[in-house]
Design an enzyme around this catalytic site. Structure first.
Site, mmCIF file in Angstrom:
data_model
loop_
_atom_site.group_PDB
_atom_site.id
_atom_site.type_symbol
_atom_site.label_atom_id
_atom_site.label_comp_id
_atom_site.label_asym_id
_atom_site.label_seq_id
_atom_site.Cartn_x
_atom_site.Cartn_y
_atom_site.Cartn_z
ATOM 1 N N CYS A 39 3.607 8.278 1.362
ATOM 2 C CA CYS A 39 4.285 7.256 2.359
ATOM 3 C C CYS A 39 4.177 5.948 1.465
ATOM 4 O O CYS A 39 3.176 5.380 1.085
ATOM 5 C CB CYS A 39 3.184 7.011 3.586
ATOM 6 S SG CYS A 39 3.500 5.669 4.609
ATOM 7 N N CYS A 49 -1.950 5.667 9.863
ATOM 8 C CA CYS A 49 -0.548 4.924 10.565
ATOM 9 C C CYS A 49 -0.853 3.879 11.076
ATOM 10 O O CYS A 49 -1.919 3.892 11.906
ATOM 11 C CB CYS A 49 0.038 6.281 11.309
ATOM 12 S SG CYS A 49 1.725 5.568 12.020
ATOM 13 N N CYS A 100 5.449 -7.993 6.920
ATOM 14 C CA CYS A 100 6.448 -7.487 7.517
ATOM 15 C C CYS A 100 6.952 -8.656 8.391
ATOM 16 O O CYS A 100 6.266 -9.586 9.012
ATOM 17 C CB CYS A 100 5.964 -6.221 8.718
ATOM 18 S SG CYS A 100 7.107 -5.579 9.681
ATOM 19 N N CYS A 134 4.832 -6.081 15.816
ATOM 20 C CA CYS A 134 4.464 -4.982 16.558
ATOM 21 C C CYS A 134 2.823 -5.124 16.938
ATOM 22 O O CYS A 134 1.892 -5.108 16.004
ATOM 23 C CB CYS A 134 4.830 -3.472 16.021
ATOM 24 S SG CYS A 134 6.501 -3.423 15.852
ATOM 25 N N GLU A 161 0.808 -0.961 0.041
ATOM 26 C CA GLU A 161 0.033 -0.033 -0.176
ATOM 27 C C GLU A 161 0.850 1.305 0.059
ATOM 28 O O GLU A 161 1.996 1.122 0.700
ATOM 29 C CB GLU A 161 -0.828 0.024 1.243
ATOM 30 C CG GLU A 161 -2.150 0.881 1.086
ATOM 31 C CD GLU A 161 -3.215 0.602 2.097
ATOM 32 O OE1 GLU A 161 -4.237 1.094 1.940
ATOM 33 O OE2 GLU A 161 -3.274 -0.310 2.979
#
Length: 392
Positions: free
Chosen positions: A127, A372, A134, A138, A114
Site C-alpha cells: 500500500c 486502513c 491529504c 474524510c 507511510e
C-alpha cells in the site's frame, strides 16, 4: 505480519538538479535517454544504454552505478557524479503483531509518508502513498485530519516500491534479513494499491507516470491488473485514468445516501453519488474480468443497517463490482465506532445474496496504526498521542 515503513522526504521535490544529484528512479525510458544525452552519450548508443540502465535499476534493483559492469567505466563515473539511485530515507519501521520497531528517529516536521506491506501465504500487497498529507477531509480517516503538504513525484512513488523490495529481499538473488511471514512465492510484492496517504487523482500525472514504470513488463513488471488506484470520487478524472493508465479502480464509497456521504466524504458535495456511479459505469475497459471495487467502511449505527445493504445493492446495479467491507479502524479522537461483528455479517449476507463478492477485510496493522484509514505522518501521530496522554 504487517510492516509499516515511514519515509522521510525533502520539504520540496528536487527543482534544481544542478544543486543536488537527481535520482534516476522513477524516470521512464525517454527521460533516461534525455539524461544520457545531457552527458554527451552519442544518439546511436542511447537506446542500448537506456536498456542497460533500465535492467540494472528496475530488474536487479541496483543502487551503485559502479556495479553496472556492462556499462563503460567512464560512463559509470559520469552517471555517479551527476545522478543517484538512492531510495527514500526510512524514518521508522514497525512490524505488526510482535510490535518490532526499527530506525526510529525524532521528528520535527510532517514531511513523511507511510508505506505498508501486507503479506499473505501466496501474495504480498504493498500500500503506497501519493501525497504528503491529504487535501480531503474524510471524517472517518486519520490521514484526512492532516493537511496537504505536497504531491509526491513519480520517483518518490516508485521509490516506495523499490524501498519495499530492498527491505524484503524481492530482487533476483536477494533474501530478506527477516523472512518471518513473507509469502511462499517467488515474488514477495505481487500487488500494489494506491490506498495510502493522499488522493491519487489529485496528483494525476505523477501517479500515472509512476504506474507506467511499475507496470513495465521489462522492469518491475507489476501487471496493471495487480495495481489498484483508490479514489474518493474525483469524477472528471476517473474516465481519464482509465484511458491513460488502465489499472484496476477502487471507489471509497462508504454511504448510500448523499446526506451521509457529504459528512463522511465531503468531496461528495461537489460530485454526488449519482455522478460518481455514472463515471464508474463509463470506466474504460469495465467488465466482469475488470470489476470496480467499492470500499465501504462499517460504522456502527450510521451506515450498517440491512436497509443500507439493500440500498447499496440497488445503487450498484449493472456495474461489474466487488464490495469490500472494511471494519472501522479506530484512531485517537475518532468520532465513530466499528460496527458489531454480527451486524457486519448481516450486511454481508444481503450483499452476497445479490451476487456480489463482498469480502470483509481483516483488520491488519491496527496495533501499529497502519490499518486502513489510520495512516498519518508520525510527527502528527506523535503530537496526537501526547495530547491524549496529557493530564486533564
Amino acid at each position: 505480519m504487517t510492516v509499516s515503513t515511514l519515509i522521510g522526504l525533502e520539504s520540496e521535490p528536487l527543482a534544481n538538479p544542478s544543486a543536488s544529484k537527481e535520482s534516476l528512479v522513477g524516470l521512464d525510458r525517454s527521460a533516461l535517454a534525455d539524461r544520457l544525452a545531457g552527458l554527451g552519450v552519442p544518439e546511436r548508443q542511447r537506446r542500448m544504454r537506456v536498456s542497460q540502465l533500465w535492467s540494472w535499476i528496475y530488474v536487479r534493483g541496483q543502487t551503485d552505478f559502479a556495479a553496472m559492469t556492462d556499462i563503460a567505466k567512464e560512463l559509470r563515473a559520469e552517471l555517479a557524479s551527476h545522478f543517484t539511485l538512492a531510495r527514500p530515507d526510512i524514518v521508522s519501521e514497525q512490524v505488526s503483531v510482535d510490535a518490532r520497531a526499527n530506525g526510529c528517529s525524532p521528528l520535527a516536521t510532517a514531511r513523511e509518508v507511510e508505506t505498508v506491506y501486507i503479506p499473505e501465504a501466496d501474495r504480498g500487497t504493498l500500500c503506497i502513498s501519493s501525497q504528503v498529507g491529504c487535501t480531503l477531509t474524510c471524517t472517518f480517516c486519520h490521514t484526512g485530519t492532516q493537511k496537504l503538504v505536497r504531491n509526491l513525484t513519480a520517483g518518490e512513488i516508485v521509490g516506495q516500491i523499490m524501498l519495499a523490495r530492498d527491505r524484503i529481499g524481492d530482487w533476483p538473488g536477494a533474501t530478506a534479513a527477516d523472512t518471518r511471514g513473507l509469502p511462499d512465492s517467488e515474488r514477495k510484492i505481487t500487488n500494489v494499491v494506491l490506498m495510502g496517504m493522499g488522493e491519487p487523482l489529485y496528483n494525476f500525472d505523477n501517479v500515472r507516470d509512476a504506474c507506467a514504470v511499475a507496470a513495465d513488463g521489462e522492469g518491475l513488471s507489476i501487471s496493471k491488473r495487480r495495481i489498484t488506484l483508490s479514489t474518493s470520487g474525483v469524477v472528471p478524472e476517473i474516465p481519464r485514468w482509465g484511458e491513460e493508465a488502465g489499472t484496476m479502480l477502487a471507489i471509497s464509497l462508504h454511504a448510500v445516501r448523499d446526506g451521509l456521504r457529504d459528512e463522511l466524504v465531503p468531496i461528495n458535495k461537489k460530485w454526488p453519488i449519482r455522478e460518481l456511479l455514472q463515471a464508474c459505469r463509463d470506466y474504460p475497459g469495465l467488465s466482469n474480468a475488470k470489476r470496480i471495487t467499492f470500499e465501504y467502511v462499517m460504522l456502527k449505527g450510521l451506515n450498517d443497517s440491512v436497509d443500507d445493504a439493500k440500498a447499496l445493492v440497488r445503487l450498484l446495479a449493472k456495474i461489474p463490482a466487488k464490495i469490500n467491507l472494511i471494519p472501522f479502524n479506530p484512531w485517537p479522537g475518532a468520532p465513530y465506532e466499528c460496527s458489531d461483528w454480527e451486524q457486519i455479517e448481516k450486511f454481508a449476507e444481503v450483499v452476497n445474496r445479490a451476487g456480489y463478492a463482498s469480502p470483509v477485510r481483516s483488520p491488519r496493522g491496527r496495533d501499529i496504526m497502519a490499518a486502513c484509514g489510520q495512516l498519518k505522518s508520525a510527527s502528527i501521530k506523535q503530537r496526537a498521542s501526547q495530547r491524549l496522554a496529557a493530564p486533564a
